[in-house]
Design an enzyme around this catalytic site. Sequence first.
Site, PDB file in Angstrom:
ATOM      1  N   GLU A 140       5.385  -8.949  19.486  1.00 47.00           N
ATOM      2  CA  GLU A 140       4.519  -9.226  18.329  1.00 47.00           C
ATOM      3  C   GLU A 140       4.935  -8.445  17.088  1.00 47.00           C
ATOM      4  O   GLU A 140       4.168  -7.636  16.579  1.00 47.00           O
ATOM      5  CB  GLU A 140       3.075  -8.849  18.684  1.00 47.00           C
ATOM      6  CG  GLU A 140       2.568  -9.462  19.962  1.00 47.00           C
ATOM      7  CD  GLU A 140       1.198  -8.904  20.381  1.00 47.00           C
ATOM      8  OE1 GLU A 140       0.906  -7.722  20.120  1.00 47.00           O
ATOM      9  OE2 GLU A 140       0.432  -9.674  20.953  1.00 47.00           O
ATOM     10  N   PRO A 141       6.128  -8.690  16.561  1.00 45.48           N
ATOM     11  CA  PRO A 141       6.501  -7.950  15.351  1.00 45.48           C
ATOM     12  C   PRO A 141       5.736  -8.463  14.129  1.00 45.48           C
ATOM     13  O   PRO A 141       5.514  -9.661  13.987  1.00 45.48           O
ATOM     14  CB  PRO A 141       8.002  -8.233  15.202  1.00 45.48           C
ATOM     15  CG  PRO A 141       8.246  -9.501  15.952  1.00 45.48           C
ATOM     16  CD  PRO A 141       7.169  -9.629  16.996  1.00 45.48           C
ATOM     17  N   GLY A 142       5.311  -7.558  13.274  1.00 44.46           N
ATOM     18  CA  GLY A 142       4.672  -7.934  12.015  1.00 44.46           C
ATOM     19  C   GLY A 142       5.510  -7.410  10.862  1.00 44.46           C
ATOM     20  O   GLY A 142       6.187  -8.164  10.158  1.00 44.46           O
ATOM     21  N   ARG A 143       5.519  -6.097  10.728  1.00 46.04           N
ATOM     22  CA  ARG A 143       6.259  -5.432   9.654  1.00 46.04           C
ATOM     23  C   ARG A 143       7.729  -5.871   9.617  1.00 46.04           C
ATOM     24  O   ARG A 143       8.280  -6.114   8.530  1.00 46.04           O
ATOM     25  CB  ARG A 143       6.195  -3.917   9.883  1.00 46.04           C
ATOM     26  CG  ARG A 143       6.760  -3.075   8.758  1.00 46.04           C
ATOM     27  CD  ARG A 143       6.948  -1.622   9.224  1.00 46.04           C
ATOM     28  NE  ARG A 143       5.762  -1.066   9.819  1.00 46.04           N
ATOM     29  CZ  ARG A 143       4.789  -0.438   9.156  1.00 46.04           C
ATOM     30  NH1 ARG A 143       4.898  -0.275   7.854  1.00 46.04           N
ATOM     31  NH2 ARG A 143       3.733   0.032   9.779  1.00 46.04           N
ATOM     32  N   ARG A 152      -0.461   2.559   1.506  1.00 46.66           N
ATOM     33  CA  ARG A 152       0.335   3.216   2.552  1.00 46.66           C
ATOM     34  C   ARG A 152       0.699   4.666   2.220  1.00 46.66           C
ATOM     35  O   ARG A 152       0.623   5.527   3.102  1.00 46.66           O
ATOM     36  CB  ARG A 152       1.588   2.396   2.888  1.00 46.66           C
ATOM     37  CG  ARG A 152       1.255   0.971   3.402  1.00 46.66           C
ATOM     38  CD  ARG A 152       2.493   0.190   3.809  1.00 46.66           C
ATOM     39  NE  ARG A 152       3.262   0.923   4.766  1.00 46.66           N
ATOM     40  CZ  ARG A 152       4.351   1.612   4.483  1.00 46.66           C
ATOM     41  NH1 ARG A 152       4.843   1.613   3.267  1.00 46.66           N
ATOM     42  NH2 ARG A 152       4.955   2.285   5.413  1.00 46.66           N
ATOM     43  N   CYS A 193      -8.594   5.884  -9.811  1.00 46.54           N
ATOM     44  CA  CYS A 193      -9.270   7.159 -10.057  1.00 46.54           C
ATOM     45  C   CYS A 193      -9.345   8.042  -8.816  1.00 46.54           C
ATOM     46  O   CYS A 193     -10.423   8.316  -8.283  1.00 46.54           O
ATOM     47  CB  CYS A 193     -10.647   6.902 -10.645  1.00 46.54           C
ATOM     48  SG  CYS A 193     -10.503   6.143 -12.258  1.00 46.54           S
ATOM     49  N   GLU A 194      -8.188   8.448  -8.335  1.00 48.13           N
ATOM     50  CA  GLU A 194      -8.039   9.368  -7.216  1.00 48.13           C
ATOM     51  C   GLU A 194      -6.789  10.189  -7.508  1.00 48.13           C
ATOM     52  O   GLU A 194      -5.737   9.607  -7.824  1.00 48.13           O
ATOM     53  CB  GLU A 194      -7.740   8.597  -5.918  1.00 48.13           C
ATOM     54  CG  GLU A 194      -8.857   7.769  -5.364  1.00 48.13           C
ATOM     55  CD  GLU A 194      -9.697   8.541  -4.365  1.00 48.13           C
ATOM     56  OE1 GLU A 194      -9.117   9.264  -3.539  1.00 48.13           O
ATOM     57  OE2 GLU A 194     -10.915   8.412  -4.431  1.00 48.13           O
ATOM     58  N   TYR A 239       1.613  -4.710   5.109  1.00 47.93           N
ATOM     59  CA  TYR A 239       0.534  -3.701   5.025  1.00 47.93           C
ATOM     60  C   TYR A 239       0.350  -3.168   3.616  1.00 47.93           C
ATOM     61  O   TYR A 239       0.024  -2.002   3.426  1.00 47.93           O
ATOM     62  CB  TYR A 239       0.768  -2.567   6.026  1.00 47.93           C
ATOM     63  CG  TYR A 239       0.896  -3.083   7.439  1.00 47.93           C
ATOM     64  CD1 TYR A 239      -0.210  -3.635   8.081  1.00 47.93           C
ATOM     65  CD2 TYR A 239       2.107  -3.085   8.107  1.00 47.93           C
ATOM     66  CE1 TYR A 239      -0.101  -4.152   9.359  1.00 47.93           C
ATOM     67  CE2 TYR A 239       2.224  -3.608   9.386  1.00 47.93           C
ATOM     68  CZ  TYR A 239       1.110  -4.136  10.009  1.00 47.93           C
ATOM     69  OH  TYR A 239       1.204  -4.657  11.263  1.00 47.93           O
TER      70      TYR A 239
HETATM   71  C1  LIG Z   1      -0.464  -4.229  14.311  1.00 51.95           C
HETATM   72  C2  LIG Z   1      -0.135  -4.877  15.597  1.00 51.95           C
HETATM   73  C3  LIG Z   1       1.108  -5.519  15.759  1.00 51.95           C
HETATM   74  C4  LIG Z   1       2.187  -5.507  14.712  1.00 51.95           C
HETATM   75  O1  LIG Z   1       2.623  -4.241  14.410  1.00 51.95           O
HETATM   76  P1  LIG Z   1       3.917  -4.064  13.462  1.00 51.95           P
HETATM   77  O2  LIG Z   1       4.080  -2.619  13.356  1.00 51.95           O
HETATM   78  O3  LIG Z   1       3.578  -4.709  12.165  1.00 51.95           O
HETATM   79  O4  LIG Z   1       5.034  -4.756  14.142  1.00 51.95           O
HETATM   80  C5  LIG Z   1       1.347  -6.162  16.963  1.00 51.95           C
HETATM   81  N1  LIG Z   1       0.420  -6.182  17.941  1.00 51.95           N
HETATM   82  C6  LIG Z   1      -0.777  -5.587  17.808  1.00 51.95           C
HETATM   83  C7  LIG Z   1      -1.741  -5.652  18.917  1.00 51.95           C
HETATM   84  C8  LIG Z   1      -1.095  -4.914  16.648  1.00 51.95           C
HETATM   85  O5  LIG Z   1      -2.268  -4.306  16.535  1.00 51.95           O
END
Ligand SMILES: *Cc1c(COP(=O)(O)O)cnc(C)c1O
Length: 462
Positions: A311-314, A350, A381-382, A411
């Site tokens: 499950e890659p996101g980033r 971030r 304003c921080e 993110y």
């Molecule tokens: C956030 C998350 C991801 C993705 O994480 P990345 O760091 O963006 O790859 C995958 N699986 C789960 C369950 C998450 O919470």
Amino acid sequence: MTDLITRPAPVPSAAPPVPALGTEGSVWPASAGHVAHDGDISVAGVGLAALAERFGTPLYVVDEGEFRARCRAYRDALPHADIAYAGKAFLTRAVVTWARVEGLHLDVCSRGELELAVAAGFPAERVILHGNAKTPDELRTALRLGVGRIVLDNTAEIARLAALVPPHDRQDVMVRVIPGVEAGAHKAIRTGTTDQKFGLSVEHGDAEDAVARILDQPRLRLVGLHCHLGSQITSVRPFLAAIPRLVALMARIRDRHGAALPELDLGGGHGIAYRPGEHTMDPRAFAEDVTRHLARACEKAGLPVPHLVIEPGRALIGPAGVAVYRVLVVKRTGTRTFVAVDGGMNDNPRPALYGARPTLRLIGREGSPATRTFTVVGRFCEAGDILAPDAVLPDDIRPGDLLAAPAAGAYQMSMSSNYNLVGRPPVVSVRDGRVRPMLRRETVADMMVREVSWDDASFPGA
Ligand SMILES: *Cc1c(COP(=O)(O)O)cnc(C)c1O
């Protein structure tokens, strides 16, 4: 801020990309190139300064080709696995469509992400629903829309979900376990150990108890284990450390219940480069090592090799995004010189959350060859609204200049806020020299629309 522009917008040229951009260890999309003579950078054939002129700043630019090439790199490296894009990194209808067309699955963690995905035509059976505290409304929506897998994170959820599944129906579920592996770039994004809120401990037996309860529920079908170690992990080693622990749990489940789980989800967390030369996770090396270790562990345990899910996101969307800011103020205070831009912690929380440090680069003109270290701050304003405490920039930087921050796709906009009632920036996608807006800028009217109007009688003495 068009009144601050001191020169006409540069016209992108067909100049070939300069190797420093788009090579291994680079923070720029592979399509990035210098625009001849004027210091601008183009992404997918579109000059960033021209985009800033047209859409205003701050602006987020997403390279469709970069995202899709990264999806394909994972699919090619792991043709035997499901690649689920973790939508929380950044999700719009267009991103949903790209992920669908590239044959990915999709990971969501809220009703909003789920409904957006389904509204954009993503097949619900390819969706995985996560969350450490899913609301009853989310569970009902997931069942109504026919989500493929729901990842259970605690025991309360087991009976709650089972009670919502219609009679004679069965919902595929996974159970999120804590393998006890420490990984991730910052404490706030380490999720593989027992001192954080996600999942059920393998070591303390909670995961096994949950499995027994799920197997007791005729309306739930347990298809596998899930774990997610953390985020911004740049080595495959933590994943390899988790595999034998997960396989050992699968073997205990088989011994105790006679069930060989068909799937194993290793989560996401693959790291990218935010600064030139930083390590990244290579999908091919990940695929080779994980596939080999998993096969070996399963052989030892006498288990069939489960179908792999990641499950890659980033790693998919992060390098595809570039943020563009305009400098409003250059100010010397004490020993520091501050460069204040028109964005900051609202569009990119971030740095404030994790101490992340983006790369910043002057675009739109050739800066002086002499450089200096500046503290680049936002406009909110921080005092902690610091984008980069130590950005090396041309020493003639001045109000009206444009700064580009690569690796901004993940993110940032998805975590953005409208603190100080400043609207969130627009997001445009670029591909083959063409521009398509994805999200328009948030207006004051957008923010006021949630206000519930009170009549004068509500103000005693008014
Ligand atoms: C956030 C998350 C991801 C993705 O994480 P990345 O760091 O963006 O790859 C995958 N699986 C789960 C369950 C998450 O919470």
